[in-house]
Design a protein around this motif. Sequence first.
Motif, PDB file in Angstrom:
ATOM      1  N   LYS A  53      -1.903  -7.453   0.491  1.00 25.49           N
ATOM      2  CA  LYS A  53      -0.493  -7.104   0.387  1.00 25.49           C
ATOM      3  C   LYS A  53      -0.327  -5.623   0.066  1.00 25.49           C
ATOM      4  CE  LYS A  53       0.717 -11.699  -1.369  1.00 25.49           C
ATOM      5  NZ  LYS A  53       1.316 -12.458  -2.496  1.00 25.49           N
ATOM      6  N   MET A  54       0.728  -5.024   0.618  1.00 24.56           N
ATOM      7  CA  MET A  54       0.980  -3.604   0.376  1.00 24.56           C
ATOM      8  C   MET A  54       1.541  -3.366  -1.018  1.00 24.56           C
ATOM      9  SD  MET A  54       3.068  -0.941   2.757  1.00 24.56           S
ATOM     10  CE  MET A  54       4.647  -1.758   2.525  1.00 24.56           C
ATOM     11  N   GLN A  55       2.370  -4.283  -1.484  1.00 23.95           N
ATOM     12  CA  GLN A  55       2.980  -4.230  -2.809  1.00 23.95           C
ATOM     13  C   GLN A  55       3.788  -2.952  -3.016  1.00 23.95           C
ATOM     14  OE1 GLN A  55      -0.499  -5.234  -5.242  1.00 23.95           O
ATOM     15  NE2 GLN A  55       0.183  -7.358  -5.304  1.00 23.95           N
ATOM     16  N   HIS A  56       3.468  -2.124  -4.016  1.00 25.14           N
ATOM     17  CA  HIS A  56       4.384  -1.058  -4.439  1.00 25.14           C
ATOM     18  C   HIS A  56       3.980   0.336  -3.960  1.00 25.14           C
ATOM     19  CE1 HIS A  56       6.158  -4.169  -6.855  1.00 25.14           C
ATOM     20  NE2 HIS A  56       5.044  -4.337  -7.541  1.00 25.14           N
ATOM     21  N   LEU A  57       3.217   0.428  -2.895  1.00 26.40           N
ATOM     22  CA  LEU A  57       2.811   1.736  -2.385  1.00 26.40           C
ATOM     23  C   LEU A  57       3.999   2.410  -1.689  1.00 26.40           C
ATOM     24  CD1 LEU A  57       0.170   3.423  -2.170  1.00 26.40           C
ATOM     25  CD2 LEU A  57      -0.109   2.456   0.124  1.00 26.40           C
ATOM     26  N   PRO A  58       4.400   3.620  -2.118  1.00 27.65           N
ATOM     27  CA  PRO A  58       5.570   4.281  -1.511  1.00 27.65           C
ATOM     28  C   PRO A  58       5.285   4.739  -0.077  1.00 27.65           C
ATOM     29  CG  PRO A  58       5.055   5.192  -3.688  1.00 27.65           C
ATOM     30  CD  PRO A  58       3.877   4.371  -3.267  1.00 27.65           C
ATOM     31  N   PRO A  59       6.320   4.898   0.742  1.00 29.65           N
ATOM     32  CA  PRO A  59       6.138   5.382   2.113  1.00 29.65           C
ATOM     33  C   PRO A  59       5.421   6.735   2.138  1.00 29.65           C
ATOM     34  CG  PRO A  59       8.362   4.558   1.813  1.00 29.65           C
ATOM     35  CD  PRO A  59       7.733   4.587   0.455  1.00 29.65           C
ATOM     36  N   GLY A  60       4.457   6.861   3.046  1.00 30.60           N
ATOM     37  CA  GLY A  60       3.711   8.103   3.187  1.00 30.60           C
ATOM     38  C   GLY A  60       2.534   8.239   2.246  1.00 30.60           C
ATOM     39  N   GLN A  61       2.378   7.306   1.311  1.00 35.03           N
ATOM     40  CA  GLN A  61       1.280   7.364   0.349  1.00 35.03           C
ATOM     41  C   GLN A  61       0.139   6.446   0.793  1.00 35.03           C
ATOM     42  OE1 GLN A  61       1.376   9.549  -2.426  1.00 35.03           O
ATOM     43  NE2 GLN A  61       3.096  10.232  -1.156  1.00 35.03           N
ATOM     44  N   TRP A  62      -1.071   6.759   0.323  1.00 34.03           N
ATOM     45  CA  TRP A  62      -2.229   5.944   0.658  1.00 34.03           C
ATOM     46  C   TRP A  62      -3.151   5.842  -0.544  1.00 34.03           C
ATOM     47  CZ3 TRP A  62      -7.204   8.037   0.459  1.00 34.03           C
ATOM     48  CH2 TRP A  62      -7.281   9.433   0.383  1.00 34.03           C
ATOM     49  N   ARG A  63      -4.040   4.866  -0.480  1.00 35.21           N
ATOM     50  CA  ARG A  63      -5.058   4.704  -1.513  1.00 35.21           C
ATOM     51  C   ARG A  63      -6.264   4.007  -0.907  1.00 35.21           C
ATOM     52  NH1 ARG A  63      -5.679  -0.478  -3.222  1.00 35.21           N
ATOM     53  NH2 ARG A  63      -3.935  -1.951  -3.062  1.00 35.21           N
ATOM     54  N   TYR A  64      -7.406   4.149  -1.576  1.00 33.67           N
ATOM     55  CA  TYR A  64      -8.604   3.440  -1.144  1.00 33.67           C
ATOM     56  C   TYR A  64      -8.491   1.966  -1.528  1.00 33.67           C
ATOM     57  CZ  TYR A  64     -10.830   7.947  -0.283  1.00 33.67           C
ATOM     58  OH  TYR A  64     -11.137   9.191   0.205  1.00 33.67           O
ATOM     59  N   LEU A  65      -9.010   1.101  -0.678  1.00 27.50           N
ATOM     60  CA  LEU A  65      -9.025  -0.323  -0.996  1.00 27.50           C
ATOM     61  C   LEU A  65     -10.049  -0.614  -2.085  1.00 27.50           C
ATOM     62  CD1 LEU A  65      -8.818  -2.104   2.490  1.00 27.50           C
ATOM     63  CD2 LEU A  65      -6.975  -1.588   0.889  1.00 27.50           C
ATOM     64  N   LYS A  66      -9.732  -1.581  -2.911  1.00 28.34           N
ATOM     65  CA  LYS A  66     -10.665  -2.045  -3.933  1.00 28.34           C
ATOM     66  C   LYS A  66     -11.724  -2.939  -3.274  1.00 28.34           C
ATOM     67  CE  LYS A  66      -6.814  -2.243  -7.203  1.00 28.34           C
ATOM     68  NZ  LYS A  66      -5.967  -3.138  -8.028  1.00 28.34           N
ATOM     69  N   PRO A  67     -12.912  -3.039  -3.862  1.00 32.21           N
ATOM     70  CA  PRO A  67     -13.939  -3.934  -3.297  1.00 32.21           C
ATOM     71  C   PRO A  67     -13.435  -5.358  -3.087  1.00 32.21           C
ATOM     72  CG  PRO A  67     -14.916  -2.525  -4.961  1.00 32.21           C
ATOM     73  CD  PRO A  67     -13.430  -2.271  -5.018  1.00 32.21           C
ATOM     74  N   SER A  68     -12.611  -5.848  -4.016  1.00 33.46           N
ATOM     75  CA  SER A  68     -12.088  -7.211  -3.879  1.00 33.46           C
ATOM     76  C   SER A  68     -11.164  -7.326  -2.670  1.00 33.46           C
ATOM     77  CB  SER A  68     -11.336  -7.623  -5.149  1.00 33.46           C
ATOM     78  OG  SER A  68     -10.252  -6.736  -5.408  1.00 33.46           O
ATOM     79  N   GLU A  69     -10.433  -6.255  -2.356  1.00 34.90           N
ATOM     80  CA  GLU A  69      -9.529  -6.272  -1.204  1.00 34.90           C
ATOM     81  C   GLU A  69     -10.316  -6.223   0.104  1.00 34.90           C
ATOM     82  OE1 GLU A  69      -5.583  -4.108  -3.074  1.00 34.90           O
ATOM     83  OE2 GLU A  69      -7.256  -2.854  -2.422  1.00 34.90           O
ATOM     84  N   ILE A  70     -11.404  -5.471   0.106  1.00 31.79           N
ATOM     85  CA  ILE A  70     -12.259  -5.425   1.295  1.00 31.79           C
ATOM     86  C   ILE A  70     -12.853  -6.800   1.558  1.00 31.79           C
ATOM     87  CG2 ILE A  70     -14.321  -4.385   2.319  1.00 31.79           C
ATOM     88  CD1 ILE A  70     -13.743  -1.925   0.505  1.00 31.79           C
ATOM     89  N   ARG A  71     -13.251  -7.482   0.490  1.00 29.85           N
ATOM     90  CA  ARG A  71     -13.800  -8.835   0.644  1.00 29.85           C
ATOM     91  C   ARG A  71     -12.751  -9.782   1.209  1.00 29.85           C
ATOM     92  NH1 ARG A  71     -16.430  -7.470  -4.282  1.00 29.85           N
ATOM     93  NH2 ARG A  71     -14.834  -8.548  -5.514  1.00 29.85           N
ATOM     94  N   LEU A  72     -11.493  -9.608   0.808  1.00 31.74           N
ATOM     95  CA  LEU A  72     -10.419 -10.446   1.351  1.00 31.74           C
ATOM     96  C   LEU A  72     -10.317 -10.293   2.866  1.00 31.74           C
ATOM     97  CD1 LEU A  72      -7.437 -10.066  -1.164  1.00 31.74           C
ATOM     98  CD2 LEU A  72      -8.784 -12.119  -0.721  1.00 31.74           C
ATOM     99  N   LEU A  73     -10.394  -9.055   3.344  1.00 30.66           N
ATOM    100  CA  LEU A  73     -10.286  -8.809   4.779  1.00 30.66           C
ATOM    101  C   LEU A  73     -11.495  -9.367   5.530  1.00 30.66           C
ATOM    102  CD1 LEU A  73      -8.903  -5.154   4.804  1.00 30.66           C
ATOM    103  CD2 LEU A  73      -7.638  -7.270   5.194  1.00 30.66           C
ATOM    104  N   ARG A  74     -12.651  -9.325   4.886  1.00 35.44           N
ATOM    105  CA  ARG A  74     -13.872  -9.815   5.535  1.00 35.44           C
ATOM    106  C   ARG A  74     -13.984 -11.338   5.499  1.00 35.44           C
ATOM    107  NH1 ARG A  74     -17.547  -6.161   6.872  1.00 35.44           N
ATOM    108  NH2 ARG A  74     -17.506  -4.062   5.980  1.00 35.44           N
TER     109      ARG A  74
END
Length: 240
Positions: free
Chosen positions: A206-227
């Motif tokens: 989920k994107m949750q509260h990231l403002p438009p135009g902003q970015w961040r690195y995914l957490k290891p747990s989030e990468i595992r979710l995608l995999r």
Amino acid sequence: MDVRINKYLAEQGYCSRREADRLIQAGKVLINDRPAKLGDVVQEGDKVNVKGRAESKREGPVYIMLHKPVGYITTADRRSKQNVMELVRISRRAYPVGRLDVASSGLLIITNDGELANRLMHPSFEHEKEYAVEVNSDFDERSIRLLRHGVDLDDGRTLPAKATQTGPRTVRLTVREGRNRQIRRMMEALGYEVVSLMRIRIGELKMQHLPPGQWRYLKPSEIRLLRSAKRQRGEKRAKG
């Protein structure tokens, strides 16, 4: 090391397997100074060049979540004006996975992990994608029912979607397909014009509260979710 050339390029973080196949067919990939063919294998000690530049082993993979704003083009081509990579200033090569059209906003994954990109884009994995949609007039019960059962488009009926009305003119819509401009075409087929379209979830991410135009690195747990998504047997597309 015996690896198919498209998988090799993906593992090196150059591009996805699909993009690698396109580069190979265009004659832009060389193995030991000879044009590569689809299905060729890279062996230990082979020299691989792409567009005339030697491909060396890159740093580890990078995984980024971007809140794409309206007005930006989803492309890794930095020559394009207002491309999403202008917002992500990193030294390593990476590229957006999938597309959000220029008038849409929301969650976009950027990575140099070709295997994950292939997993996210390949239709057999059927990653759910959830959107917050606003249209130009009030929804009626029939329209919500059709969204849930399938909407007839010029390329066939859509698979059933999850549709939760959140206001007179707003809906949360979850789809498992990746057709071109699918959400907008579904709304047009029902007689609506999309006012705003924002992707808020891919799979369990989920994107949750990231403002438009902003970015961040995914957490290891989030990468595992995608995999973690399992390949589906494939539900046949409904026919009109």
